[in-house]
Design an enzyme around this catalytic site. Structure first.
Site, short mmCIF file in Angstrom:
data_model
loop_
_atom_site.label_atom_id
_atom_site.label_comp_id
_atom_site.label_asym_id
_atom_site.label_seq_id
_atom_site.Cartn_x
_atom_site.Cartn_y
_atom_site.Cartn_z
N GLU A 56 -1.49 2.85 -11.46
CA GLU A 56 -0.38 3.21 -11.34
C GLU A 56 0.39 1.59 -12.52
O GLU A 56 -0.31 0.26 -11.73
CB GLU A 56 0.06 2.59 -10.27
CG GLU A 56 1.83 2.90 -9.46
CD GLU A 56 2.30 2.08 -8.76
OE1 GLU A 56 3.38 1.77 -8.33
OE2 GLU A 56 1.53 1.01 -8.61
N ASP B 97 -3.55 0.86 -7.22
CA ASP B 97 -1.81 0.31 -6.94
C ASP B 97 -1.76 -0.84 -7.55
O ASP B 97 -2.66 -1.52 -7.68
CB ASP B 97 -2.79 -0.53 -5.56
CG ASP B 97 -0.91 -0.44 -4.78
OD1 ASP B 97 0.17 0.53 -4.83
OD2 ASP B 97 -0.52 -1.74 -4.66
#
Ligand code: NOJ
Ligand code: CA
Length: 553
Positions: A270, A210
């Protein structure tokens, strides 16, 4: 019998994998409390096997107050009791692996939750303490530190600095419940290595990282203003917050851990970086190995735009030796069956989607039939591309975004922190309909934690499973064929009937032809293997993709 998907020890299994994202609280609720859980996932492994995915990417399932849908983690090495236990996790891994499906888990290293043990310790400890050094604390401005250290705004709107009552403030690039870690702190680094090993030892095959581009930060004593921050060049690796070059030192350490395992654990970043060439570092074999590109997700339904994105990303994959990633939908964006039914965004990214969401789904007018037709065509093209395909739960049912969630039922912090401007991401997180009727359409035995609209029933798994024309049948057939047909990660373009048609060739006589236009074109030669919509044989209808088998040259 479940077909064995891939050689479990093939280190490159992920290169052309179809990865299915599960947002666990909205997938399947085994105990009827309204919240999807790990036993719910285990109970649906047969569905995933029949769908034909190679891997599951599981969004956060860790203990969390859900200030940001689980991306506010209280404890990185445990399971949220509402979702199950570590024993349930092990059972889920065993069931997935038994069906030949790998598991990638989300890891959230940029910030913990404000309930994490370390953040509680930081609040209890004085300024300048080792406890505070694990996060990013600064003195406030003004005689008593009553002003924030800088006027920065968070990604969800509102200030990015929150006071703790003693003149100090902490940084949170996202919600106040998500304090940012200080990645210069050795304990933080060591603890994440421990977490990577913890889940890898439990059989996890990889990690989705993330906000991978935010970990390394360099805050000078005098902080710049928000305007100055925004004006800073992000392309040089020296921005104070985003995509700093030294972030790759962290991932080099992670890589050494991944490579302790057989096969090596994989990771996908990401990383919203610009220019796109900077993505290559995240995708390097010495780093995380793969990175998301969201270019197709951001593109309008347009042949030339798609072709550009495909060419650029395949070229980049060749350079990095990684494989590229294709994504249309995830838990952060308006579902693609809806996006493609709204007016194109052109130069104003996501404007029509935002207006549509804010109007509760009335303005601008949504052409849902067209949206789904285009979504099916786009997906069938995407599944013919070399590289990995990331699918988001419910897209195989052709689910659209739910726009009319009542304000009192909303959960996303973007809604609360930007009132009247952004209703947030709840509309793509509504629990999956499994049956035509019943409480929560078979999601669980009770109601669902986000309300489902009445039209969910006719899009349920039960409604589609036996219908050969359904979106579910299309995904199942496409994924099964893809596994059989896919060989080398290359494609060539064939001349197409018009500017609105893309015609690609994969090795071994597999071709895909997508008509993005509003008029039919002649059907190219070859045996039709699969079509995204009804075809009559001689023509390729508007907004339709076909897969063809041709004699290989
Ligand atoms: C990206 C995740 O996909 C999103 O859902 C989350 O809100 C932010 N990172 C912050 O963790
Ligand atoms: Ca439950």
């Amino acid at each position: 019998m479940t077909e064995q998907r891939s050689d479990t020890h093939d280190p490159l299994w992920w290169h052309q994998a179809a990865v299915y994202q599960i947002y666990p609280r909205s997938f399947a609720d085994a105990n009827g409390d309204g919240i999807g859980d790990l036993p719910g996932i285990t109970s649906r492994v047969d569905y995933l096997a029949r769908l034909g995915v190679d891997a599951v990417w599981l969004s956060p399932f860790y203990p969390s107050a859900l200030a940001d849908g689980g991306y506010d983690v209280d404890d990185y090495r445990d399971v949220d009791p509402r979702l199950g236990t570590l024993g349930d996790f092990d059972a889920m891994v065993a069931a997935l692996h038994g069906a030949g499906i790998k598991l990638i888990v989300d890891i959230v290293p940029n910030h913990s939750s404000d309930r994490h043990e370390w953040f509680r310790e930081a609040l209890a400890a004085p300024k300048g303490s080792p406890e505070r050094d694990r996060y990013v604390f600064r003195d406030g401005l003004g005689p008593h530190g009553e002003q924030p250290p800088a006027d920065w705004t968070s990604m969800f709107g509102g200030p990015a600095w929150t006071p703790v009552g003693d003149g100090q403030w902490y940084l949170h690039l996202f919600a106040p419940e998500q304090p940012d870690f200080n990645w210069r702190n050795e304990e933080v680094r060591a603890d994440f290595l421990k977490t990577l090993r913890f889940w890898s030892d439990r059989g996890v095959d990889g990690f989705r990282v993330d906000v991978a581009h935010a970990l390394a930060k360099d805050l000078p004593p005098d902080l710049p203003s928000q305007a100055e921050l925004e004006a800073m060049d992000r392309a040089t690796g020296t921005h104070l917050l985003w995509d700093r070059d030294e972030v790759h030192e962290i991932y080099a350490e992670w890589r050494r851990v991944f490579d302790e395992y057989d096969p090596p654990r994989i990771a996908v970043a990401e990383a919203w970086v610009d220019p796109p060439a900077r993505r290559a570092r995240y995708a390097s074999a010495e780093g995380l190995g793969q990175a998301f590109n969201f270019d197709l997700l951001e593109a309008d339904f347009d042949a030339a735009g798609f072709r550009r994105v495909i060419d650029d990303n395949l070229a980049q994959a060749v350079e990095t030796g990684s494989s590229t990633t294709w994504v249309f939908s995830n838990h952060d964006v308006v579902r693609h069956a809806t996006r493609y039914g709204l007016p194109p965004n052109g130069d104003t990214p996501r404007k029509s989607q935002r207006e549509w969401l804010l109007s509760g789904g009335t303005e601008p007018e949504l052409d849902a039939v067209r949206g789904l037709r285009r979504a099916r065509a786009a997906t069938l093209l995407m599944l013919a591309l070399p590289g990995s395909a990331y699918l988001y739960q419910g897209e195989e049912l052709g689910l659209g975004e739910v726009a009319d969630i009542p304000d009192e039922a909303r959960q996303d912090p973007t809604f609360f922190r930007s009132p009247g401007v952004d209703v947030g991401r709840d509309g793509c997180r509504v629990p999956i309909p499994w049956t035509v009727e019943g409480p929560s359409f078979g999601f669980g035995s009770g109601s669902a934690h986000l309300p489902q609209p009445p039209w969910f029933g006719k899009l349920s798994v039960e409604a589609q499973a036996q219908d050969p024309a359904s979106t579910l049948a299309l995904y199942r057939e496409a994924l099964a064929l893809r596994r059989r047909l896919q060989t080398a990660e290359t494609l060539t373009w064939a001349p197409a009937a018009s500017d609105e048609v893309l015609h690609l060739r994969r090795p071994g006589g597999w071709e895909a032809v997508a008509n993005f236009g509003a008029t039919a074109v002649p059907m190219p030669a070859g045996d039709v293997l699969l079509a995204s919509g009804p075809i009559d044989g001689s023509e390729l209808p508007p907004e339709t993709t076909v897969w063809l088998r041709v004699a290989s040259q």
